[in-house]
Design a protein around this motif. Structure first.
Motif, PDB file in Angstrom:
ATOM      1  N   ILE A  42      -7.863  10.184  -1.274  1.00 16.86           N
ATOM      2  CA  ILE A  42      -7.207  11.156  -0.380  1.00 16.86           C
ATOM      3  C   ILE A  42      -7.911  12.501  -0.513  1.00 16.86           C
ATOM      4  O   ILE A  42      -8.251  12.923  -1.622  1.00 16.86           O
ATOM      5  CB  ILE A  42      -5.709  11.311  -0.727  1.00 16.86           C
ATOM      6  N   ILE A  43      -8.153  13.178   0.617  1.00 14.79           N
ATOM      7  CA  ILE A  43      -8.773  14.510   0.564  1.00 14.79           C
ATOM      8  C   ILE A  43      -7.781  15.551   1.076  1.00 14.79           C
ATOM      9  O   ILE A  43      -6.924  15.247   1.907  1.00 14.79           O
ATOM     10  CB  ILE A  43     -10.080  14.559   1.384  1.00 14.79           C
ATOM     11  N   ASP A  44      -7.929  16.759   0.569  1.00 13.99           N
ATOM     12  CA  ASP A  44      -7.011  17.843   0.920  1.00 13.99           C
ATOM     13  C   ASP A  44      -7.658  18.684   2.019  1.00 13.99           C
ATOM     14  O   ASP A  44      -8.504  19.533   1.748  1.00 13.99           O
ATOM     15  CB  ASP A  44      -6.743  18.688  -0.335  1.00 13.99           C
ATOM     16  N   VAL A  70       0.857  -1.190   0.000  1.00 11.67           N
ATOM     17  CA  VAL A  70       0.000   0.000   0.000  1.00 11.67           C
ATOM     18  C   VAL A  70       0.892   1.237   0.000  1.00 11.67           C
ATOM     19  O   VAL A  70       1.793   1.357   0.832  1.00 11.67           O
ATOM     20  CB  VAL A  70      -0.932   0.025   1.240  1.00 11.67           C
ATOM     21  N   GLU A  71       0.617   2.152  -0.958  1.00  9.59           N
ATOM     22  CA  GLU A  71       1.426   3.370  -1.016  1.00  9.59           C
ATOM     23  C   GLU A  71       0.853   4.499  -0.164  1.00  9.59           C
ATOM     24  O   GLU A  71       1.553   5.421   0.210  1.00  9.59           O
ATOM     25  CB  GLU A  71       1.565   3.832  -2.473  1.00  9.59           C
ATOM     26  N   LEU A  72      -0.433   4.415   0.127  1.00 11.31           N
ATOM     27  CA  LEU A  72      -1.082   5.460   0.943  1.00 11.31           C
ATOM     28  C   LEU A  72      -0.375   5.568   2.293  1.00 11.31           C
ATOM     29  O   LEU A  72      -0.203   4.555   2.984  1.00 11.31           O
ATOM     30  CB  LEU A  72      -2.530   5.054   1.212  1.00 11.31           C
ATOM     31  N   PRO A  73      -0.003   6.776   2.700  1.00 14.18           N
ATOM     32  CA  PRO A  73       0.724   6.873   3.974  1.00 14.18           C
ATOM     33  C   PRO A  73      -0.199   6.827   5.187  1.00 14.18           C
ATOM     34  O   PRO A  73      -1.332   7.316   5.138  1.00 14.18           O
ATOM     35  CB  PRO A  73       1.386   8.257   3.884  1.00 14.18           C
ATOM     36  N   VAL A  74       0.287   6.253   6.277  1.00 13.89           N
ATOM     37  CA  VAL A  74      -0.420   6.356   7.559  1.00 13.89           C
ATOM     38  C   VAL A  74      -0.523   7.844   7.895  1.00 13.89           C
ATOM     39  O   VAL A  74       0.416   8.606   7.678  1.00 13.89           O
ATOM     40  CB  VAL A  74       0.368   5.591   8.654  1.00 13.89           C
ATOM     41  N   GLY A  75      -1.687   8.267   8.364  1.00 21.96           N
ATOM     42  CA  GLY A  75      -1.890   9.692   8.689  1.00 21.96           C
ATOM     43  C   GLY A  75      -2.669  10.430   7.617  1.00 21.96           C
ATOM     44  O   GLY A  75      -3.184  11.519   7.868  1.00 21.96           O
ATOM     45  N   ALA A  76      -2.786   9.832   6.401  1.00 20.36           N
ATOM     46  CA  ALA A  76      -3.531  10.506   5.328  1.00 20.36           C
ATOM     47  C   ALA A  76      -5.015  10.559   5.708  1.00 20.36           C
ATOM     48  O   ALA A  76      -5.528   9.666   6.385  1.00 20.36           O
ATOM     49  CB  ALA A  76      -3.363   9.750   4.012  1.00 20.36           C
ATOM     50  N   MET A  77      -5.693  11.617   5.260  1.00 17.08           N
ATOM     51  CA  MET A  77      -7.145  11.706   5.449  1.00 17.08           C
ATOM     52  C   MET A  77      -7.806  11.239   4.160  1.00 17.08           C
ATOM     53  O   MET A  77      -7.413  11.676   3.068  1.00 17.08           O
ATOM     54  CB  MET A  77      -7.559  13.150   5.755  1.00 17.08           C
ATOM     55  N   VAL A  78      -8.803  10.373   4.296  1.00 19.36           N
ATOM     56  CA  VAL A  78      -9.439   9.804   3.095  1.00 19.36           C
ATOM     57  C   VAL A  78     -10.966   9.861   3.187  1.00 19.36           C
ATOM     58  O   VAL A  78     -11.549   9.871   4.276  1.00 19.36           O
ATOM     59  CB  VAL A  78      -8.999   8.333   2.862  1.00 19.36           C
ATOM     60  N   LEU A  79     -11.568   9.886   1.991  1.00 20.15           N
ATOM     61  CA  LEU A  79     -13.017   9.759   1.836  1.00 20.15           C
ATOM     62  C   LEU A  79     -13.272   8.337   1.351  1.00 20.15           C
ATOM     63  O   LEU A  79     -12.577   7.848   0.454  1.00 20.15           O
ATOM     64  CB  LEU A  79     -13.490  10.760   0.775  1.00 20.15           C
ATOM     65  N   HIS A  80     -14.277   7.659   1.927  1.00 18.27           N
ATOM     66  CA  HIS A  80     -14.535   6.282   1.520  1.00 18.27           C
ATOM     67  C   HIS A  80     -15.986   5.918   1.806  1.00 18.27           C
ATOM     68  O   HIS A  80     -16.763   6.790   2.239  1.00 18.27           O
ATOM     69  CB  HIS A  80     -13.560   5.328   2.247  1.00 18.27           C
ATOM     70  N   GLY A  81     -16.367   4.677   1.560  1.00 19.60           N
ATOM     71  CA  GLY A  81     -17.783   4.301   1.629  1.00 19.60           C
ATOM     72  C   GLY A  81     -18.168   3.460   2.834  1.00 19.60           C
ATOM     73  O   GLY A  81     -19.267   2.900   2.862  1.00 19.60           O
ATOM     74  N   LEU A  82     -17.288   3.345   3.839  1.00 22.14           N
ATOM     75  CA  LEU A  82     -17.617   2.494   4.985  1.00 22.14           C
ATOM     76  C   LEU A  82     -17.880   3.324   6.241  1.00 22.14           C
ATOM     77  O   LEU A  82     -17.149   3.241   7.240  1.00 22.14           O
ATOM     78  CB  LEU A  82     -16.526   1.448   5.225  1.00 22.14           C
ATOM     79  N   GLY A  83     -18.967   4.134   6.168  1.00 20.38           N
ATOM     80  CA  GLY A  83     -19.437   4.826   7.360  1.00 20.38           C
ATOM     81  C   GLY A  83     -20.231   3.884   8.244  1.00 20.38           C
ATOM     82  O   GLY A  83     -20.211   2.668   8.067  1.00 20.38           O
ATOM     83  N   TRP A  84     -20.911   4.445   9.225  1.00 20.73           N
ATOM     84  CA  TRP A  84     -21.724   3.699  10.196  1.00 20.73           C
ATOM     85  C   TRP A  84     -20.871   2.792  11.089  1.00 20.73           C
ATOM     86  O   TRP A  84     -21.363   1.804  11.633  1.00 20.73           O
ATOM     87  CB  TRP A  84     -22.824   2.881   9.518  1.00 20.73           C
ATOM     88  N   ARG A  85     -19.587   3.088  11.211  1.00 20.80           N
ATOM     89  CA  ARG A  85     -18.690   2.313  12.088  1.00 20.80           C
ATOM     90  C   ARG A  85     -17.546   3.231  12.477  1.00 20.80           C
ATOM     91  O   ARG A  85     -17.235   4.180  11.754  1.00 20.80           O
ATOM     92  CB  ARG A  85     -18.175   1.063  11.368  1.00 20.80           C
ATOM     93  N   ASP A  86     -16.905   2.932  13.620  1.00 18.93           N
ATOM     94  CA  ASP A  86     -15.828   3.835  14.034  1.00 18.93           C
ATOM     95  C   ASP A  86     -14.513   3.518  13.338  1.00 18.93           C
ATOM     96  O   ASP A  86     -13.700   4.426  13.111  1.00 18.93           O
ATOM     97  CB  ASP A  86     -15.690   3.888  15.567  1.00 18.93           C
TER      98      ASP A  86
END
Ligand SMILES: NC(=O)c1ccc[n+]([C@@H]2O[C@H](COP(=O)([O-])OP(=O)(O)OC[C@H]3O[C@@H](n4cnc5c(N)ncnc54)[C@H](OP(=O)(O)O)[C@@H]3O)[C@@H](O)[C@H]2O)c1
Length: 338
Positions: free
Chosen positions: A115-117, A88-104
């Protein structure tokens, strides 16, 4: 290795009849697995509650599959990457938008996170004005309603996430007149005093057709429909020849247990040569770039403003937030914070 051993999520445990009740849902704690190859673990910081989720609680064929009983629900969320699997190239600490809400916490393929800015806008804006709801407003108005400068535009659900952007976009693009309807005096004031709508009315104050005729003495050219039923009938009766209706939603009917109120004046579609176009936000991938640039520019210049209504408490408050949104307690986007 993820630093969290368990995750809490909201499950649908019964299909609602009419308005959902808290008893239709349960919070379940489950083991959080370690991310595998190509996967990330995200700690959600906010999630979206949206009207379409009500439709997914029913077991019927639609454009999106129903929620499965006794499984975690899903939907838009933003969060921080706290662990990554191999490759995985995505760094730990990145903020992301994704489709798995309804859970912590969520474990998901890195390729399904974006990735979101957060220097450009707060993370929650990507659930609303800069996200799915924003693109819905932009595509629905510009493409489905074929909005053009000089049009008089009526939008229902006008103080909500989609509606508030539709009205402001129409103004920014040179509408002759923008009219909104909403369900409280406070929302009507917000539309006129803060967002610059030319007129607005509370649909609970009296017959919608009469209130709309008063607000639009020269008729309307575009109706952006978030509500359906009596609103749609009133708009059909007010549209000028060649008018266009973009049908985005019909929230007045989502909890209905009796057959919906239909427009009784469909013959006017012929007489006034109207066009009615339903749409889904997924119709507009080609507009994403233009949308981000144009709405981003309006936000910077102050021509477009957005509000969010926050409910804190994460999964423990998510059902309440959904019920509140369906009941009109939000102004702008309803967002659950963790
Ligand atoms: N086609 C698509 O791809 C797409 C994508 C996103 C959203 N949508 C649709 O767009 C609409 C707005 O969604 P949103 O996310 O922006 O939600 P929202 O407008 O932020 O929130 C829902 C609002 O609906 C209003 N409402 C509830 N019951 C109503 C009723 N019986 N009559 C009139 N208004 C009622 C409430 O405001 P009041 O206080 O004014 O009643 C409430 O605040 C919904 O119909 C949704 O399904 C469609």
């Amino acid at each position: 290795m993820t630093p969290f051993a368990t995750a809490r999520s909201v499950h649908l445990v019964a299909r609602p009849h009419g308005a959902p009740t808290p008893g239709d849902f349960a919070i379940v704690e489950e083991e959080l697995r370690v991310p595998g190859p190509g996967e990330i673990t995200v700690r959600n910081v906010a999630m979206s509650v949206d009207p379409y989720m009500r439709g997914r609680m029913d077991d019927r064929k639609s454009y999106v599959p129903p929620f499965e009983l006794n499984k975690p629900m899903d939907g838009g969320a933003v969060g921080e990457v706290i662990a990554v699997g191999p490759d995985v190239e995505l760094p730990v600490g990145a903020m992301v938008l994704h489709g798995l809400g309804w859970r912590d916490h969520a474990v998901l393929p890195a390729r399904s996170a974006q990735i979101i800015d957060t220097d450009l806008a707060p993370a929650t804006a990507y659930l609303g004005v800069l996200g799915m709801t924003g693109l819905t407003a932009f595509g629905g108005l510009t493409e489905s309603a074929s909005f053009k400068e000089g049009d008089a535009v009526f939008v229902s659900g006008a103080a909500g996430a989609v509606g508030s952007l539709v009205g402001q976009l129409a103004k920014a693009r040179g509408a002759a007149r923008v009219i909104g309807s909403a369900g409280s005096a406070e929302k009507v004031r917000y539309l006129v005093d803060e967002l610059g709508f030319d007129a607005a009315f509370n649909y609970k104050d009296g017959p919608i057709a009469e209130q709309l005729a008063q607000a639009a003495p020269d008729g309307i050219d575009v109706y952006f429909d978030n509500v359906g039923g009596e609103h749609l009938e009133a708009a059909i009766g007010t549209l000028n020849v060649g008018g266009r209706i973009a049908v985005c939603g019909a929230i007045s009917q989502y909890n209905s247990t009796v057959p919906a109120v239909g427009p009784r004046n469909m013959w006017l579609v012929v007489a006034s040569q109207l066009r009615i176009q339903g749409f889904l936000v997924r119709n507009f991938p080609h507009l994403k770039g233009q949308f981000a640039q144009e709405v981003g520019g309006y936000l910077k210049s102050g021509q477009v403003q957005y509000r969010e209504t926050f409910v804190d408490g994460g999964v423990d408050s998510a059902v309440d937030a959904l019920l509140q949104m369906m009941d009109g307690k939000n102004i702008g986007k309803m967002v659950v914070r963790f």
